[in-house]
Design a protein around this motif. Sequence first.
Motif: not given
Lengths: 294, 306
Positions: B256, B259-260, B262-263
């Motif tokens: 989780v 995920l950052k 992939l911004i």
Amino acid sequence: MEKRVTFSKWRIGILFAVPQLLLIFTFFYWPAGQAVYWSLTLQQPWGGGNIWVGLDNFRSILSNADYWNSITASLVFAGISTGLAMFIALVLAALTDRQLAGSRLYRVVLIWPYGIAAPALAMAFRFILAPEAGFMAVVNQVWPGFWDPGLDGTDAMASIIVAFSWKYVGYNFIFFLAAFQAIPRSLIEAAAMDGSGVIRRFWDIQFPLITPTIFFLLVINITESFQDSFGIVDIMTAGGPANATNLMVYKIYSDGFKGLDYSGAAAQSIILMLLIIVLTIFQFRFIERRVHYR
Amino acid sequence: MAMVERTPFLNFFTHLILFVGFVFCVAPFVVVAIAASHNLRDVNDVPMSLLPGSDFWVNIKTAWTTADLGPKLLNSFIMAFGVAAGKVIISALTAFSIVYFRYPGRTFIFWLIFVTLMLPLEVRIVPTYAVVANVLSPYQAILDVTGLSWLIEKVSGVQVSLSLGLLNSYTGLVMPLIATATGTFLYRQFFLTVPDELTEAARMDGAGPLRFFIDVLLPLSRNNMAALGTIMFLWAWNQYLWPLLITTDQSHATAVTELKQLIPNVGGIPEWNIAMAGTLIVMLPPLIVVVLMQRWFVRGLIATEK
């Protein structure tokens, strides 16, 4: 409620509670106490002693416009997203409770959003609500400059509200549906026989009986909007633009861990803790009175 | 079902609203999945095509390697499983203690535990971080304040300095998340409904408390365990702030938090297809748990909160 039959070796009995007590002392009570202590002292980052400053930290926070801005933003966020998430969930639950064909499918699917991590759905909504790609781009083509959460504070606030509400509709739905289903069918059927219509029945019978659930969800939703919003803000807006979405929990994180202002962050934590406690007590005292318990 | 009246207009309206609700609920999943199947140009098309593209597996693979999702998912599983197991065990033990024994301070302990439900980790995040950086610091402080460290140093010449860092460790990820009372009350409610005759019979057979707990209570509370375990697994899997803070070293980061990564960057054409592929991977495990365990999950949610 108490047990009549218990075990007599109570000294052994206490031992069963010891793991829990050790954990909550170390990771709950100690840090909570530490937050109070830090909020009253000036902490140097990375150790190096601290100075007692009394309420100075609170004074400087409360005289800071950025902090008031973050309180306002949190309250706007909490108010609108809780209102939306509860209203939509209530409507959907009331309608699924009518048991028409297909109700089961709705019931299953409407629960899904709750299982999604806030940052993952924030990522999804960041794309869905991006100004240059996806669907808002279509609106922007028709009406240039209409939507840009990266530049416009209101748009950014709307984005995080949409993401948060979307998740909590699923959560609230579960509780509302359970509450509706707990109402005896015979009660509603009797009213139907007496000729009262669907809407009438909802207001006179169902609504009063689900007020405890409404009250409970109100407390939970508001509390969650103060903390579960962190992931959404961090992924979608990082507090911006120009602090428009710098909610209280996000500001604690950025001041404490990025700005290394432990004392300021601790004082903010204390204020947030008090706010959550006050809100909870307030709701218990003032709203619960109007609630009908069976 | 058994409603006698005919309300065709209202029924139509009900279906309409529910359908809209359904679409709103499913749309984000669908959009994520479709965006994850497009190539870079198509995902940035305005409007984006709602027909799936052909790059799904390529994007999944890119997202997987870019965010190093294999090890990160494993970390997420370890953390979520650890929290779920820890909560289930510790809550059961505590509830057993406060329900089945009479001892001085029992009510006090009950309230000590109850208060932990009020203040989430997020609001005491800074000092909790400090505790995890040295988990023995509270105990060192107690020794210092009571003068015990001074005494020990005088007597033995050894300077007491307790230190055990848990940053970047599974223990540090899991323990603070276990330290709230969610679940204790679920078990308490359930234990209170267990008939006294069972306890009497066990005592007559000469079984001690531990025996009774393991042989009678735990098997009876299987349903509670499944419910609590499911809900805690989901809750822990979805944690963000805590793992973000304490896993400064990549080897313990969770899916989780990764995920950052992939911004899409500002500048250049945003790689939303890769971002959405990663999002899909991260949102899938909890979704599967919800679908498989729906019954337990719903039951547990309603029971733990009330």
